[in-house]
Design a protein around this motif. Structure first.
Motif: not given
Lengths: 336, 163
Positions: B71-72, B75, B120-121, B124, B126, B128-129
């Protein structure tokens, strides 16, 4: 048992050197992340390191494969018979539909010839299997067992028997990674089949649904409407089922309708998938035809032996390398 | 000499095994429950033989995990380095905690790790989870005692404890 033998971790005070090292490593990690995010060169690095990564994927995929094999091996006879019966019925139904479709398809090609367009209904596909590897939770990515050696390219569309699953984003020599349509970073241009309304379906952050956040308020959208790919944007060819609308509501601002859709494809159950080879019609003029085969002056000496050896030219798949090799092997013999 | 080598092999094998465990998929309803294996194994080695686990090692393991994850890049290197740093700081105290307190500490480490990942996400770009994102640290803390005891027992059986 030695109590606190090492000086490096005293009971309370931390050393300055340790903090400095931490800062250096964190900075290194940040630089890596920024470079990767901006430049996207992780794909290149991964392609280079795929010698290591790919066997690990294969091995890590073994448990799920074994689990699958075990369920088949220990499934009772009754269930297998049932599923066999169901598959037969499905096949019969599909064949009946196909037979009816054949005449329609023929008519369609005739009409299209009349219209002088070159769209065809034939699918040029490649079968691929999933490798059961977890690329991180909430990541919506799958690993396929075909790669650059099987002429897989980034951007190819992945479908299963029911609809679009996603697209290939990352290609390694013998494996590739595909992004599912439910990924929050994914968007797919769709049409609502009943009304022809064009819109875009995004992946949602909450798992296995699609979100269509900008449908005009005045448009006619109902629960149960089917979504198919519209073919706009040149990535997904038109006419493939994408999902079915489950819920329509107004956005908080009131300017748009927002709909939720369930993907048509079995995103977490499919084992075998299909990779589409022909991409959607690109917008703009067609690319120039590639020059195939060796240059004309190199091909000339090879012509007589090629004529005497008709079996060399018979494989349709790779005629060019065959002729090129005869050219290179015969040329030294002709020259002296 | 031989014992030294066995010890080193066991150390490397557990770390590589944790990377494998990270890649092995669970059935889809259980996927959010999956603990962050490399972090747990690294924490175990931090507590057991802190002189062998360094920030550089954590960084390398993290980069390896990133390569597998694809992915990244960097990370997990960032997350593991930060976690190992904190764990090494408090190592002398953590080692003499009773097991339930150690579990709580591990929970704190893993939650901190999730916050870092979230940062980080989101930076980057993305989304929110979902809420299930926060389950995994609790699972990790719950299996910590078992993991610790199993790894410790295996180590004793292999007769490769230190000193």
């Amino acid at each position: 048992m030695a109590l606190n033998r090492d000086d490096s971790s005293p009971l309370f005070a931390g050393s300055v050197a340790g903090t400095l090292k931490l800062i250096v490593y964190l900075a290194l990690a940040c630089i890596l992340m920024v470079l990767d995010h901006r430049g996207g060169w992780l794909a290149n690095v991964r392609y280079g390191l795929s010698l290591v990564v790919e066997p690990v994927y294969r091995i890590a995929g073994l448990p799920s494969q074994g689990f699958h094999a075990a369920t088949v091996a220990f499934a009772d006879r009754q269930r297998l018979t049932e599923s066999n019966q169901r598959l037969r019925e499905d096949l019969l139904l599909a064949n009946a539909k196909l037979n009816r479709m054949a005449s329609v398809a023929e008519q369609n090609t005739r009409l299209k010839e009349l219209l002088d367009t070159q769209h065809s209904l034939n699918l040029n596909v490649q079968l691929a299997r999933l490798i059961g590897v977890d690329l991180g939770t909430f990541r919506h990515r799958i690993v396929l067992n075909v790669g650059a050696r099987d002429q897989v390219k980034p951007g190819q569309v992945v479908i299963d028997a029911r609809g679009v699953m996603g697209q290939v984003v990352d290609v390694m020599p013998t494996t590739s990674v595909a992004m599912l349509i439910t990924d929050p970073n994914h968007a797919i241009p769709v049409t609502i089949e009943r009304t022809g309304l064009r819109t875009i379906a995004y992946g949602s952050r909450a798992g296995d649904m699609l979100v269509l956040p900008n449908i005009p308020v005045s448009s006619d959208v109902r629960e149960g409407d089917k979504l198919v790919t519209s073919g706009l944007g040149g990535r997904f060819p038109p006419g493939f089922p994408v999902g079915e609308i489950r819920d329509v509501a107004q956005t908080p601002s009131g300017t748009f309708l927002s709909a939720q859709a369930r993907p048509a494809a079995d995103l977490d159950r499919s084992e075998d998938v299909l990779l589409l080879h022909d991409l959607a019609e690109p917008a703009g003029p067609p690319p120039p035809a590639p020059v195939a085969g060796p240059p004309a002056d190199m091909a000339m000496p090879a012509a007589p032996p090629a004529a005497t050896l008709p079996s060399v030219t018979s494989p349709t798949a790779t005629p060019v390398p065959a002729r090129a090799s005869t050219a290179t092997t015969t040329r030294p013999a002709v020259n002296p | 000499m031989n014992r030294q080598r066995v010890r080193l092999l066991w150390f490397i094998a557990t770390l590589l095994g944790s990377l494998f465990l990270m890649l092995i998929p669970l059935p889809s309803p259980l996927t959010p429950l999956k603990p962050y294996w490399p972090a747990l194994v690294l924490l175990y080695w931090c507590l057991q033989s802190g002189d062998r686990v360094t920030l550089g090692l954590a960084f390398c393991i993290g980069v390896g995990a990133d390569l597998f994850d694809g992915v990244l890049l960097g990370e997990q290197a960032l997350r593991l380095t930060a976690m190992v740093f904190i764990a090494l700081r408090f190592r002398s105290r953590l080692r003499f905690f009773p097991m339930w307190q150690q579990s709580l500490a591990v929970l704190a480490f893993l939650l901190n790790d999730r916050v870092l990942l979230l940062l980080v996400r989101v930076l980057g770009g993305d989304a929110l989870p979902p809420a299930e994102y926060w389950i995994s640290p609790f699972v990790g803390a719950a299996i910590w005692p078992f993991l610790f005891l199993i790894l410790d027992d295996l180590r004793a059986r292999l007769r490769i404890h230190e000193a």
